[in-house]
Scaffold this active site. Structure first.
Site, PDB file in Angstrom:
ATOM      1  CG  ASN A  65       5.396   9.492  -0.045  1.00 15.96           C
ATOM      2  OD1 ASN A  65       6.526   9.911   0.191  1.00 15.96           O
ATOM      3  ND2 ASN A  65       4.605  10.020  -0.976  1.00 15.96           N
ATOM      4  CG  ASP A 121      -8.293  15.098   2.365  1.00 12.81           C
ATOM      5  OD1 ASP A 121      -7.100  14.882   2.686  1.00 12.81           O
ATOM      6  OD2 ASP A 121      -8.882  16.164   2.648  1.00 12.81           O
ATOM      7  CE1 TYR A 124       6.615  18.525   4.963  1.00  9.60           C
ATOM      8  CE2 TYR A 124       8.761  19.526   5.384  1.00  9.60           C
ATOM      9  CZ  TYR A 124       7.998  18.505   4.849  1.00  9.60           C
ATOM     10  OH  TYR A 124       8.622  17.455   4.210  1.00  9.60           O
ATOM     11  CE  LYS A 173       6.993  15.135   6.259  1.00  8.88           C
ATOM     12  NZ  LYS A 173       6.468  13.802   5.879  1.00  8.88           N
ATOM     13  CB  VAL A 196      -0.926   0.013   1.225  1.00  9.51           C
ATOM     14  CG1 VAL A 196      -1.714   1.321   1.281  1.00  9.51           C
ATOM     15  CG2 VAL A 196      -1.873  -1.186   1.204  1.00  9.51           C
ATOM     16  CG  ASP A 238     -12.297   4.703   8.456  1.00 12.15           C
ATOM     17  OD1 ASP A 238     -11.356   4.087   8.998  1.00 12.15           O
ATOM     18  OD2 ASP A 238     -13.116   5.388   9.094  1.00 12.15           O
TER      19      ASP A 238
END
Length: 263
Positions: free
Chosen positions: A88, A63, A153, A157, A11, A71
């Site tokens: 990712n 999204d 951001y 991370k 996936v 889900d």
């Protein structure tokens, strides 16, 4: 989706472009069938490309900043064993925090952290039950430094980089490996989407996403705990561990301040 005999299932999220696209390509070239997800209709074009490499590919457009979106992706698994999860999906946001629309800032948090963790938990539980699985999480070298003009951001991370090591320790006795891929600036649509094309980092030289993805995929297959792609990024992360945070914040300002890329 009928899997190819002898193929494992991977996936991959954020697979419509950039590093995610290249990670999916690495999977297809190395004997994985795929469920690929993104919020972009371009995911269908990517699927056709991957099928040409011999993989069975299913797409999910959702999204992944929302629990409903995650889900929807998890439902597409249909209870099949997931051998590799390449989490990712993520995006950035430039400019000063006080100038940002909070809905945009929250979407960064929900994509990079909330949706990522929710998906990892849902698929990771199945891996634990089978005592087998590989998880690759795309972090960033940005997590090592305070992100002036990219504060949200970089903060997400930093969370992801830390979380990946903690999760790796928790699941090490269940046959699951967790690898954190930490790229530096990469030649993708990231900076355009983040509104950072007028910055030094937005206009500067960047790494090849195919190289970054290959580095991450190979680290995942080895079961490494983390990998920083590119020698310059390795040097930068090493320096970030000894340079005071205030100095790092000022260095980041020079790279990410709006207008810093103008002559």
């Amino acid at each position: 989706m009928a899997q190819t005999a002898g193929h494992s299932l991977a996936v991959v999220t954020g697979a419509s472009s950039g590093i995610g696209h290249e990670l999916a390509r690495q999977c297809a070239r190395n004997g994985f069938d795929l469920i690929i997800a993104a919020d972009d209709p371009a995911i269908e074009r990517v699927a056709e490309e991957l099928r040409a490499l011999g993989a069975v590919v299913e797409t999910v457009q959702a999204d992944l900043a929302t629990l409903d979106g995650v889900d929807k992706l998890h439902a597409a698994v249909k209870g099949r064993p997931v051998d590799a999860l390449l989490a990712n999906a993520g995006h950035g946001l430039g400019h000063g925090f006080l100038d940002q629309d909070f809905a945009d800032a929250r979407h960064v948090i929900d994509t990079n952290i909330t949706g990522t963790l929710y998906l990892i938990q849902k698929i990771g539980r199945g891996m634990r039950d089978r005592k087998q699985g590989r998880i690759l999480i795309t972090g960033s070298i940005a997590g090592f430094m305070p992100g002036t003009y990219q504060a949200v951001y970089n903060g997400t991370k930093a969370f992801i980089d830390s979380f990946s090591f903690a999760l790796r320790s928790e699941v090490q006795d269940f046959g699951i490996t967790v690898t954190c891929l930490m790229p530096g600036p990469t030649d993708t649509e990231f900076f355009e989407r983040a509104g950072m094309m007028d910055t030094k980092v937005g206009q500067g030289k960047k790494d090849d996403p195919a190289m970054v993805a290959k580095t991450g995929f190979e680290a995942m297959m080895r079961g490494d705990g983390d990998v920083v792609s590119g020698w310059k990024n390795k040097l930068q992360t090493a320096m970030a561990t000894v340079i005071p945070s205030g100095v790092l914040a000022e260095q980041h300002r020079k790279m990410a301040e709006p207008g810093s890329g103008k002559d």
